[in-house]
Design a protein around this motif. Structure first.
Motif, PDB file in Angstrom:
ATOM      1  N   GLU A  75     -12.101   0.531   1.619  1.00  0.00           N
ATOM      2  CA  GLU A  75     -11.720  -0.281   0.470  1.00  0.00           C
ATOM      3  C   GLU A  75     -11.337   0.642  -0.693  1.00  0.00           C
ATOM      4  N   ALA A  76     -10.482   0.110  -1.569  1.00  0.00           N
ATOM      5  CA  ALA A  76      -9.859   0.949  -2.599  1.00  0.00           C
ATOM      6  C   ALA A  76     -10.856   1.498  -3.618  1.00  0.00           C
ATOM      7  N   GLY A  77     -12.014   0.837  -3.772  1.00  0.00           N
ATOM      8  CA  GLY A  77     -12.952   1.268  -4.797  1.00  0.00           C
ATOM      9  C   GLY A  77     -13.922   2.335  -4.337  1.00  0.00           C
ATOM     10  N   MET A  78     -13.752   2.823  -3.113  1.00  0.00           N
ATOM     11  CA  MET A  78     -14.655   3.847  -2.605  1.00  0.00           C
ATOM     12  C   MET A  78     -14.424   5.153  -3.364  1.00  0.00           C
ATOM     13  N   THR A  79     -15.512   5.839  -3.682  1.00  0.00           N
ATOM     14  CA  THR A  79     -15.389   7.156  -4.287  1.00  0.00           C
ATOM     15  C   THR A  79     -14.811   8.111  -3.238  1.00  0.00           C
ATOM     16  N   THR A  80     -13.824   8.887  -3.631  1.00  0.00           N
ATOM     17  CA  THR A  80     -13.103   9.718  -2.656  1.00  0.00           C
ATOM     18  C   THR A  80     -14.043  10.670  -1.911  1.00  0.00           C
ATOM     19  N   ALA A  81     -15.002  11.240  -2.639  1.00  0.00           N
ATOM     20  CA  ALA A  81     -15.925  12.185  -1.999  1.00  0.00           C
ATOM     21  C   ALA A  81     -16.829  11.520  -0.965  1.00  0.00           C
TER      22      ALA A  81
ATOM     23  N   ASN B 287      -6.896   7.481  -6.861  1.00  0.00           N
ATOM     24  CA  ASN B 287      -6.184   8.652  -6.314  1.00  0.00           C
ATOM     25  C   ASN B 287      -4.819   8.248  -5.761  1.00  0.00           C
ATOM     26  N   VAL B 288      -4.763   7.117  -5.052  1.00  0.00           N
ATOM     27  CA  VAL B 288      -3.481   6.668  -4.499  1.00  0.00           C
ATOM     28  C   VAL B 288      -2.549   6.239  -5.629  1.00  0.00           C
ATOM     29  N   ALA B 289      -3.091   5.507  -6.602  1.00  0.00           N
ATOM     30  CA  ALA B 289      -2.260   5.029  -7.716  1.00  0.00           C
ATOM     31  C   ALA B 289      -1.622   6.186  -8.482  1.00  0.00           C
ATOM     32  N   GLU B 290      -2.331   7.319  -8.576  1.00  0.00           N
ATOM     33  CA  GLU B 290      -1.804   8.471  -9.326  1.00  0.00           C
ATOM     34  C   GLU B 290      -1.239   9.552  -8.399  1.00  0.00           C
TER      35      GLU B 290
END
Lengths: 464, 464
Positions: free
Chosen positions: B108-114, B142-145
């Motif tokens: 899901e998109a709200g997961m912290t990348t780490a 991260n994807v949005a930017e």
């Protein structure tokens, strides 16, 4: 087209670069797919400015324009479905800038893709994407179709190497999209949407590509399996062991037999499947990876594993793969080469499904392709004069696409939609997906003059 | 917003997931940039369906919506410039599917990348992009930017790993873009245009990412140079030798001194520049590459070259880089961290230009960043209460962007445009480029309700 319009073309391109004779129209009516439509004029561009003037004329006079590289596409992308003008890009074939310090090369869109490496090699660099057509297709065509090739698993596809491009928009504006930097996030990823857009959004005249250092060493091996399951499991085991081969080519029993009928390449006629595997990189690394490959392959239902000890041995091992398509082509008058693609893990299911479909419709099929990235080429061997066989083939191909979709795969891994797969795109991306594409097309090309009728119909169009 | 609208939000998200109190509006009025605008409501999504209902409501009632991950962006991307609703995605943080056989993970998109790597490591895989914010920013942000990081040269950026996504379009439709296959050319590259679109085109709720095998071995070294030219030439020589380091971090003399003032990391105060270099891969390969690095580096104006023999030594060598930003932050009350980026070969010119700009406007600047991919972080050390210094800083930053453009570089390598760089985008991509972006935005979001006022103004908008 009117006499005035033709004269205007001659003014833009010079008289010798505008063709209108019927025999020329025939020559530019087809690509490597199975559709033919004759244009009304063919023009040869030598500059971006000419392309811009052409599109201004086309927009003023409402004339369809279909861009064309070398016409080697397999999906009908360069066939002028709505007649009008075929724009040939293959005379724009110069190197604009070779920049080894930044591992970049900028070329005109009509350059043959295989002509890039002889320039890049001077600084020990290479351009990784290697579609089967690499020696005759243009880089512009490769970008338009997002061409793949044998090395997709390790090296990706065309879109992974496109950094920047010069584009003539449908109404004649010239824009530069993207940037030469490794990192660039200023505006939407416009260069990204042009890769694979099949000439529907604009005409790319120049492109800047990323290059990579040539791997120091390459290890090659041939593995022959007693069962399809053994080959498929070997692919999974190699990946699970953390190895990423640069090439992992698959051929099935039907392909093996077609090859042996065509030329004795030393392949056993009762072998169920073959994998041709290459690892590359720093010498120790490539050798260590191949040693791991050998261990993993031998866990499975293997009949023979041969590692090449020289480039001559490699050539011998790979000879079968090199002649595979010609061998299949010699079996029957025609062939239909498909590129339905699934995830690696679904390859066994996909292969069994293809064989079932061929049985169901009494079709001859040879399956080869790029096992590492799940991109198979099921190749139906047919006689197009045989109407009953053609009808069965069409049904079989439609089922093949549905199978790919059902397995979370794609109806096209590397050939594009064009005309050949247009009826199936909605099954892949849904009605809302088609509407998004239509809206984007309309944003760029409100009169639908650039390569009209490809990929999807516009809302006010009849189905092609 | 009206009471009815708030109640409707409560129906969609439940009462506890809708905030309207003034202190909450303050908390969601800013990100890590320098802009603050308070929303009228804050909502926390836990499903794609909720996001879809929200956008239907927003479209019906014409309420602006600004999506937000963890608010750690540096360009103002998640600041609700036109008020309305802030949509928090950080509670959508589950792993949907981990698929090691295909080296994929869907989250899901709200997961912290780490949080991705602890899942991936179970199958010896990792997610390569590593922005500085990796331990707190969300993968959606991260994807949005199109976030970058330290490993860009070898491993690329976020867009190189995004395979498929679930997106809620501005009018509430839910679509899946892209495909899990390595190769996929069915329709335009829609997932590609969403990466880096800064929340302007739709709201990504799920994403499927490619993973890579964890490199077997890593070699680390620290090189200290007597001159900037020596460091820059060393970068060029390493690349020319065919080595692609996984990391090649640069720090200038000002940064070295800020670090030493902050904490003694053993860096010489009179060193002109430092490079921190890592190679990775199969063990022999990583070691051979580092041996080549050592040869190339020592050809240049070097003062010291230290190779780490253990992970403890590596930690010690890299300590300075780890504390660099905190060290610079301690010099003055505020800092402005930029990400203007050039091609590798233009780094010396860029660094000299930045130093000249700082001199001209009497500004303190520390320069560090990712030398391998040309992505520098010139960091201006200022006191925002000092209006004269702020005015000089703004002039200096504008000149910095122009310098990047003049050198064929980009005003943003990895932070995005948002609000901070909006005034400079036209200089980067031209008027026709801006019109393309406006047209695409309008196609997706005809009422301009999704993250309005970011990246560029719409034709009928006043400048923000």
């Amino acid at each position: 087209m009117t006499k005035n319009q033709i004269e205007e073309l001659q003014t833009i391109f010079s008289e010798k670069n505008v063709l209108t004779e019927i025999e020329d129209m025939v020559a530019y009516s087809y690509d490597a797919s199975h559709v033919e439509v004759q244009p009304e004029a063919v023009v040869f561009a030598t500059s971006t400015e000419q392309v811009s003037q052409l599109m201004k004329l086309a927009y003023r006079e409402k004339i369809p324009v279909t861009p064309r590289g070398q016409g080697s596409g397999l999906s009908g992308g360069s066939v002028p479905l709505k007649k009008g003008i075929v724009l040939c890009m293959d005379r724009m074939n110069r190197v604009i800038d070779f920049d080894p310090a930044n591992r970049l090369i900028t070329v005109e869109a009509g350059m043959t893709t295989a002509d890039i490496d002889p320039v890049a090699v001077k600084s020990n660099l290479f351009y990784p994407p290697d579609p089967g057509s690499v020696s005759f297709s243009t880089i512009g065509g490769n970008v338009a179709e997002n061409a793949g090739g044998l090395r997709g698993l390790k090296y990706g596809v065309t879109k992974d190497y496109v950094k920047m491009m010069k584009v003539v928009l449908p109404q004649g504006d010239i824009v530069t999209l993207g940037n030469k930097c490794v990192k660039h996030v200023a505006g939407f990823n416009m260069e990204g949407i042009f890769v694979g857009s099949e000439g529907l959004l604009g005409i790319m005249t120049e492109v800047t590509l990323a290059l990579l250092p040539i791997p120091e060493h390459r290890e090659s091996a041939l593995a022959i399996f007693n069962s399809l399951e053994g080959a498929a499991q070997a692919v999974s085991d190699i990946i699970a062991a953390g190895v990423t081969p640069s090439t992992m080519e698959f051929m099935d029993n039907a392909t093996i037999n077609a090859i042996q009928n065509f030329k004795d390449c030393g392949l056993p006629r009762d072998g169920a499947a073959v994998l041709l595997i290459e690892t590359d990189g720093e010498k120790n690394s490539a050798m260590t990876e191949m040693a791991t490959v050998e261990v993993e392959v031998k866990k499975n239902d293997i009949r023979e594993f041969a590692r090449a000890k020289s480039s001559e041995e490699r050539d011998r091992l790979f000879e079968g793969r090199r002649v595979a398509l010609n061998a299949l082509a010699s079996v029957k008058p025609n062939l239909i080469l498909e590129d339905a693609t699934v995830m690696r893990s679904k390859l066994p299911e996909m292969i069994r499904g293809i064989i079932n479909i061929a049985d169901k419709y009494q079709l001859q099929v040879g399956i080869f392709g790029h096992a590492g990235d799940g991109n198979l080429h099921p190749t139906f061997l047919i006689d197009m004069q045989d109407k009953d066989e053609m009808a069965r083939t069409e049904k079989g191909v439609a089922e093949l696409f549905q199978l790919a979709i059902d397995l979370e795969g794609t109806i096209s891994g590397e050939h594009g939609i064009g005309l050949e797969k247009k009826p199936f795109l909605k099954d892949q991306i849904g009605g809302e997906g088609i509407r998004l594409l239509q809206n984007i097309k309309k944003t760029f090309d409100p009169l639908n003059l650039l390569n009209p009728g490809k990929m999807f119909d516009m809302p006010d169009e009849q189905s092609a």
